[in-house]
Design an enzyme around this catalytic site. Structure first.
Site, PDB file in Angstrom:
ATOM      1  N   THR A  23       0.825  -1.219   0.000  1.00 18.73           N
ATOM      2  CA  THR A  23       0.000   0.000   0.000  1.00 18.73           C
ATOM      3  C   THR A  23       0.849   1.255   0.000  1.00 18.73           C
ATOM      4  O   THR A  23       0.445   2.285  -0.541  1.00 18.73           O
ATOM      5  CB  THR A  23      -0.931  -0.018   1.237  1.00 18.73           C
ATOM      6  OG1 THR A  23      -1.810  -1.128   1.084  1.00 18.73           O
ATOM      7  CG2 THR A  23      -1.748   1.240   1.354  1.00 18.73           C
ATOM      8  N   SER A  70       1.456  -7.674  -0.693  1.00 15.82           N
ATOM      9  CA  SER A  70       2.256  -8.616   0.099  1.00 15.82           C
ATOM     10  C   SER A  70       1.540  -9.915   0.441  1.00 15.82           C
ATOM     11  O   SER A  70       2.169 -10.864   0.902  1.00 15.82           O
ATOM     12  CB  SER A  70       2.776  -7.950   1.374  1.00 15.82           C
ATOM     13  OG  SER A  70       1.769  -7.866   2.348  1.00 15.82           O
ATOM     14  N   THR A 103       1.718  -4.240   4.260  1.00 18.94           N
ATOM     15  CA  THR A 103       1.608  -4.510   5.695  1.00 18.94           C
ATOM     16  C   THR A 103       1.016  -5.887   6.015  1.00 18.94           C
ATOM     17  O   THR A 103       1.180  -6.384   7.124  1.00 18.94           O
ATOM     18  CB  THR A 103       0.738  -3.436   6.389  1.00 18.94           C
ATOM     19  OG1 THR A 103      -0.559  -3.444   5.787  1.00 18.94           O
ATOM     20  CG2 THR A 103       1.360  -2.066   6.274  1.00 18.94           C
ATOM     21  N   ASP A 104       0.330  -6.491   5.036  1.00 17.12           N
ATOM     22  CA  ASP A 104      -0.387  -7.738   5.352  1.00 17.12           C
ATOM     23  C   ASP A 104       0.543  -8.854   5.835  1.00 17.12           C
ATOM     24  O   ASP A 104       0.190  -9.603   6.755  1.00 17.12           O
ATOM     25  CB  ASP A 104      -1.177  -8.216   4.124  1.00 17.12           C
ATOM     26  CG  ASP A 104      -2.418  -7.361   3.878  1.00 17.12           C
ATOM     27  OD1 ASP A 104      -2.722  -6.494   4.712  1.00 17.12           O
ATOM     28  OD2 ASP A 104      -3.073  -7.566   2.843  1.00 17.12           O
TER      29      ASP A 104
HETATM   30  C1  SIN Z   1      -0.265  -5.385   1.105  1.00 19.35           C
HETATM   31  O1  SIN Z   1       0.030  -5.984   2.137  1.00 19.35           O
HETATM   32  O2  SIN Z   1       0.444  -5.411   0.089  1.00 19.35           O
HETATM   33  C2  SIN Z   1      -1.533  -4.608   1.029  1.00 19.35           C
HETATM   34  C3  SIN Z   1      -1.930  -4.000   2.321  1.00 19.35           C
HETATM   35  C4  SIN Z   1      -0.971  -2.973   2.845  1.00 19.35           C
HETATM   36  O3  SIN Z   1       0.144  -2.779   2.397  1.00 19.35           O
HETATM   37  O4  SIN Z   1      -1.376  -2.299   3.817  1.00 19.35           O
END
Ligand code: SIN
Length: 339
Positions: A23, A70, A103-104
């Site tokens: 993100t 991710s 973040t995932d």
């Molecule tokens: C991801 O993990 O690529 C999408 C969600 C995020 O980065 O917050």
């Protein structure tokens, strides 16, 4: 005595950025869109151009490792990132590394690197909860703070770090704890290891568990990781998924058990059968806090190992790395007790 000005000007740290998407590199059609966007759409150079101030704090070079959301990260990409980090610290004059990441699964990649990076220099993971195109995007300030942290000698020897929302977490204990809030990374009971205030880092604690330069795990010659599956325990559970994992060739199973790693009796039958075929079984917990140690006596008689306070997703990583070195139960349990 004449002291030349250039000799007293502090040199800027050299920080390398490895970008993987997420993100923080997300793009949406409208700046009001916070959850409908394409993750990983924007490349590292564009991300850096959004924060020209970073040049005041570090000499920066960037590399695009991949451009993904991710949830699609793989063991193979982890090996690629880890080998690159080790090569940079070995061959290049670099003070610290920042890894931009969705973040995932950020906490998983961070913990993997926490176990296999062979350096005491800072490795800082950073992401964002709002896409780069959003009003009040959190990515630019997170990136600036992460770069400053990676160039900060105080961040050495602390294992891999996660810096977002003015909070510094250790890779072992932090988890994504909210689906959309910017303060998503937390180590609910063990706590942040530091804060960032006005861009400056302040540390208060650190994990006592082995990491990075004190870790016994090496990935230099690895082309893949052993297959370890996670089975999530629940009411009315069965052995169906355990049997499927064994059939698919799992070398290890993390059972995300109820409470103190308790296992449903039908799933347990499957796990005992799996163990007889040489699959290593580790009991962990779906609670999110606390340790799994001991438990009902029958589990220890069955030689199921325990995952300490690692979340199931991090226990999977440690077991996979353990299996690159040994199949001995006592040795693997020692690793869970130490890392
Ligand atoms: C991801 O993990 O690529 C999408 C969600 C995020 O980065 O917050």
């Amino acid at each position: 005595m004449n002291v030349k000005l250039e000799n007293i000007v502090t040199r800027l740290p050299k920080v390398k950025i490895l970008a993987t998407g997420g993100t923080i590199a997300g793009s949406a059609l409208l700046n009001t869109q916070m959850s409908e966007y394409k993750a990983g759409a924007i490349g590292i150079q564009t991300l850096l151009e959004a924060v020209p101030q970073v040049k005041d704090y570090a000499n920066i070079t960037g590399e695009q490792i991949c451009q993904i959301s991710s949830n699609n990260i793989t063991d193979c990409i982890w090996l690629q990132i880890a080998k690159r980090v080790n090569a940079i610290f070995k061959d290049e004059d670099t003070d610290g590394i920042v890894i931009t990441h969705g973040t995932d699964t950020l906490e998983e990649t961070a913990y993997f690197l926490n176990l296999v990076v062979k350096s005491s220099k800072p490795v800082v993971f950073v992401g964002a909860m709002r896409p780069a195109t959003a009003i009040s995007a959190d990515g630019p300030v997170n990136l600036l703070n992460a770069i400053r942290l990676a160039g900060n000698p105080l961040a050495k020897n602390k294992g891999v770090l996660i810096a977002m929302n003015d909070e510094i977490n250790g890779a072992r204990d932090a988890t994504k704890a909210n689906t959309s809030h910017v303060n998503t990374f937390r180590a609910p009971e063990l706590g942040y290891i530091g804060y960032i205030n006005n861009g400056e880092a302040f540390f208060y604690s650190a994990s006592l568990r082995k990491h990075t330069f004190s870790s016994e795990f090496t990935i230099d010659d690895l082309g893949e990781l052993p297959y370890v599956e996670i089975i999530y325990g629940h009411a009315n559970d069965s052995r169906i998924l355990v049997d499927a994992a064994v059939e698919a060739g799992a070398k290890g199973i993390i059972y995300a058990g109820m409470g103190n790693g308790s296992i449903n009796e039908k799933a347990e039958e499957g796990l005992i059968a799996a163990q007889k075929k040489g699959v290593i079984i580790v009991r962990s917990s779906r609670c999110g806090n606390g340790t799994v140690k001991g438990g009902p006596i029958q589990y220890s008689e069955e030689n199921f190992l325990t995952g300490d306070s690692l979340s199931p997703q991090k226990a999977r990583i440690l077991l996979a790395l353990a299996l690159t070195k040994t199949n001995k139960l006592a040795e693997i349990q020692r690793m869970f007790n130490e890392y």
